[in-house]
Design a protein around this motif. Structure first.
Motif, short mmCIF file in Angstrom:
data_model
loop_
_atom_site.label_atom_id
_atom_site.label_comp_id
_atom_site.label_asym_id
_atom_site.label_seq_id
_atom_site.Cartn_x
_atom_site.Cartn_y
_atom_site.Cartn_z
N ASP A 42 -1.84 6.53 -32.29
CA ASP A 42 -1.16 4.97 -31.69
C ASP A 42 -1.94 3.76 -31.70
O ASP A 42 -2.69 3.85 -32.48
CB ASP A 42 -1.33 4.84 -29.81
N ASN A 43 -1.16 2.12 -31.58
CA ASN A 43 -1.74 1.68 -32.39
C ASN A 43 -2.55 1.17 -31.49
O ASN A 43 -3.05 1.43 -30.49
CB ASN A 43 -0.89 0.03 -32.61
N MET A 44 -3.37 -0.04 -31.42
CA MET A 44 -4.17 -1.21 -30.09
C MET A 44 -4.30 -1.75 -30.11
O MET A 44 -4.12 -3.18 -30.99
CB MET A 44 -5.55 -0.71 -30.81
N GLU A 45 -3.57 -2.07 -28.76
CA GLU A 45 -3.51 -3.83 -28.82
C GLU A 45 -3.63 -4.28 -27.10
O GLU A 45 -3.75 -3.42 -26.20
CB GLU A 45 -1.81 -3.65 -28.57
N LEU A 46 -4.86 -4.87 -27.91
CA LEU A 46 -5.42 -5.92 -26.33
C LEU A 46 -5.88 -7.60 -25.83
O LEU A 46 -4.86 -7.75 -27.15
CB LEU A 46 -6.89 -5.52 -26.62
N SER A 47 -5.86 -8.02 -24.95
CA SER A 47 -5.37 -9.24 -24.88
C SER A 47 -6.85 -9.62 -23.39
O SER A 47 -7.15 -8.75 -23.10
CB SER A 47 -3.78 -9.83 -24.56
N LEU A 48 -7.62 -10.70 -23.80
CA LEU A 48 -8.44 -11.50 -23.81
C LEU A 48 -8.43 -12.70 -23.23
O LEU A 48 -8.03 -12.97 -23.58
CB LEU A 48 -9.56 -11.05 -24.07
N PRO A 99 -2.37 13.94 -37.32
CA PRO A 99 -2.84 12.00 -36.81
C PRO A 99 -3.48 11.39 -37.17
O PRO A 99 -4.37 12.44 -37.63
CB PRO A 99 -2.14 12.11 -35.03
N ALA A 100 -3.36 10.04 -37.55
CA ALA A 100 -4.46 9.24 -38.06
C ALA A 100 -5.07 8.40 -36.69
O ALA A 100 -4.78 8.96 -36.01
CB ALA A 100 -4.33 8.30 -38.97
N TRP A 101 -6.22 8.54 -36.86
CA TRP A 101 -7.15 7.70 -35.95
C TRP A 101 -7.79 6.64 -36.36
O TRP A 101 -7.93 6.29 -37.70
CB TRP A 101 -8.20 8.84 -35.85
N TRP A 118 -10.49 12.12 -40.70
CA TRP A 118 -9.02 11.22 -40.07
C TRP A 118 -9.51 9.97 -39.65
O TRP A 118 -8.47 10.40 -39.29
CB TRP A 118 -9.14 12.10 -39.13
N VAL A 119 -9.87 9.37 -40.02
CA VAL A 119 -10.60 7.96 -39.36
C VAL A 119 -10.17 6.63 -40.23
O VAL A 119 -11.02 6.96 -41.27
CB VAL A 119 -11.59 7.81 -38.76
N PHE A 120 -9.33 6.29 -39.92
CA PHE A 120 -8.53 5.14 -40.44
C PHE A 120 -8.68 3.54 -40.23
O PHE A 120 -8.62 3.61 -39.72
CB PHE A 120 -7.24 5.51 -41.56
N PRO A 121 -9.05 3.12 -41.76
CA PRO A 121 -8.68 1.38 -41.11
C PRO A 121 -7.83 1.59 -40.94
O PRO A 121 -6.37 1.75 -41.38
CB PRO A 121 -9.03 0.38 -41.87
N PRO A 122 -7.26 0.13 -39.75
CA PRO A 122 -5.48 -0.22 -39.26
C PRO A 122 -5.09 -0.60 -40.72
O PRO A 122 -6.17 -1.39 -41.74
CB PRO A 122 -6.09 -1.28 -38.68
N ASP A 123 -3.62 -0.52 -41.03
CA ASP A 123 -3.16 -0.68 -41.86
C ASP A 123 -2.83 -2.53 -42.12
O ASP A 123 -3.18 -3.06 -42.86
CB ASP A 123 -1.56 -0.34 -41.70
N GLY A 125 -0.66 6.09 -38.90
CA GLY A 125 -0.24 7.10 -38.39
C GLY A 125 -0.12 8.44 -38.15
O GLY A 125 -0.36 9.12 -37.82
N VAL A 126 0.20 8.58 -40.06
CA VAL A 126 -0.32 10.02 -40.17
C VAL A 126 -1.68 10.04 -41.18
O VAL A 126 -1.61 9.02 -42.38
CB VAL A 126 0.52 10.40 -40.44
N CYS A 127 -2.25 11.41 -41.31
CA CYS A 127 -3.56 11.52 -42.83
C CYS A 127 -2.23 11.71 -44.01
O CYS A 127 -1.05 12.13 -44.21
CB CYS A 127 -4.23 12.36 -42.44
N PRO A 128 -2.28 10.32 -45.08
CA PRO A 128 -1.03 10.99 -46.17
C PRO A 128 -1.70 11.89 -47.10
O PRO A 128 -2.16 12.72 -47.51
CB PRO A 128 -2.12 9.86 -46.66
N SER A 129 -0.43 12.41 -48.36
CA SER A 129 -0.47 13.78 -48.61
C SER A 129 -1.77 13.15 -49.38
O SER A 129 -2.64 12.76 -50.27
CB SER A 129 0.88 12.84 -49.43
#
Length: 284
Positions: free
Chosen positions: A173-179, A273-275, A201-206, A261-265
């Motif tokens: 999932d994407n992470m979306e927050l507001s404050l 699923p990627a984290w 399996w932990v990637f920085p956001p695209d 999204g997903v771990c790459p080739s």
């Protein structure tokens, strides 16, 4: 061996000769001091030092923790149950602490550093009640009511795992927050931090998108983002996303982090699923 060979013992050499003990058995010591340094290391045993007498062992773990243990070796030879701070061992514990400190002085081994697992930082968003569009994974939901604005960040100089309580995680999932933003705080910069550990399996956001809104919730994109990386002792990086900010007309900010999204080739988890993991939203 030096005594048997008739060679004087060098001043810097620790230890006692047991040459005479072989002919006439006797007690050479009341206690033995030891110190274990190899952490982080192959066996992952915490750094510690201690004192061992005939009946007791007193141990102090340090570096990333501050923990004491005391074992009654007669009653508990396998050292399964610490009796440190038990009222019935108060006198014994006190005597052992005195002996331990005396031996540390004797061996000139008196400096131990307690390295915190996290650092306390200034944050003008401290304990601000942010809103997440989607909740993080129940397995990685951080600690406390506001883990993203608690003023605590991972100490990159300490060997931590991704499971540390500072992080919250999102699987696929994407992470979306507001404050909300308090205009009186005179905020000049926004920062949000993510983890980069692709082997786990932990990637920085695209991408990380910043938006600002006046009272009408009409969000507009914010520009001029910069990105920096900080190496972790454990491996991987902490990625800092920074955005210059003027709070004159903005009363609310929104941040959206796009999951890979997903771990790459070619990745061990290809197609799985990627984290993404975040550990603090900072206003300064």
């Amino acid at each position: 061996l030096l005594e048997w060979a008739g060679i004087p013992t060098p001043q810097q050499m620790q230890g006692l000769s047991f040459a005479s003990y072989i002919d006439t058995p006797k007690r050479l010591r009341e206690a033995t001091y030891y110190h274990y340094f190899e952490y982080p290391g192959e066996h992952s045993v915490k750094r510690h030092y201690g004192i061992r007498t005939e009946n007791y062992k007193l141990i102090h773990y340090y570096f990333d923790i501050d923990q004491w243990e005391l074992f009654d070796l007669k009653k508990d030879p396998q050292e399964m149950n610490s009796v440190y701070n038990k009222p019935e061992y108060k006198s014994i514990q006190s005597d052992l602490l005195i002996k331990l400190n005396k031996m540390r002085q004797e061996y000139r081994d008196t400096s131990d550093v307690i390295l915190p697992t996290y650092l306390i930082i200034p944050n003008k968003a401290l304990d601000v009640d942010y809103e997440l569009t989607k909740a993080p994974s129940p397995k990685y939901c951080g600690k406390g009511t506001h883990p993203l604005t608690d003023g605590k960040i991972e100490n990159p100089d300490f060997k931590l795992s991704v499971l540390n309580d500072n992080w919250i995680g999102f699987e696929k999932d994407n992470m979306e927050l507001s404050l909300p933003v308090n205009a009186s705080e005179n905020i000049k910069e926004i920062e949000i931090r993510f983890l980069d550990m692709p082997d786990s399996w932990v990637f920085p956001p695209d991408s990380v998108l910043f938006y600002g809104s006046a009272e009408d919730n009409n969000y507009k994109p914010m520009l001029n983002q910069t990105i920096t990386k900080e190496k972790r002792l454990t491996g991987g990086y902490i990625v800092h996303y920074l955005m210059p900010f003027s709070s004159k007309n903005i009363r609310k900010i929104k941040i959206k982090a796009i999951n890979h999204g997903v771990c790459p080739s070619g990745h061990p988890g290809e197609g799985k699923p990627a984290w993404i993991f975040s550990d603090e939203l900072i206003l300064r």
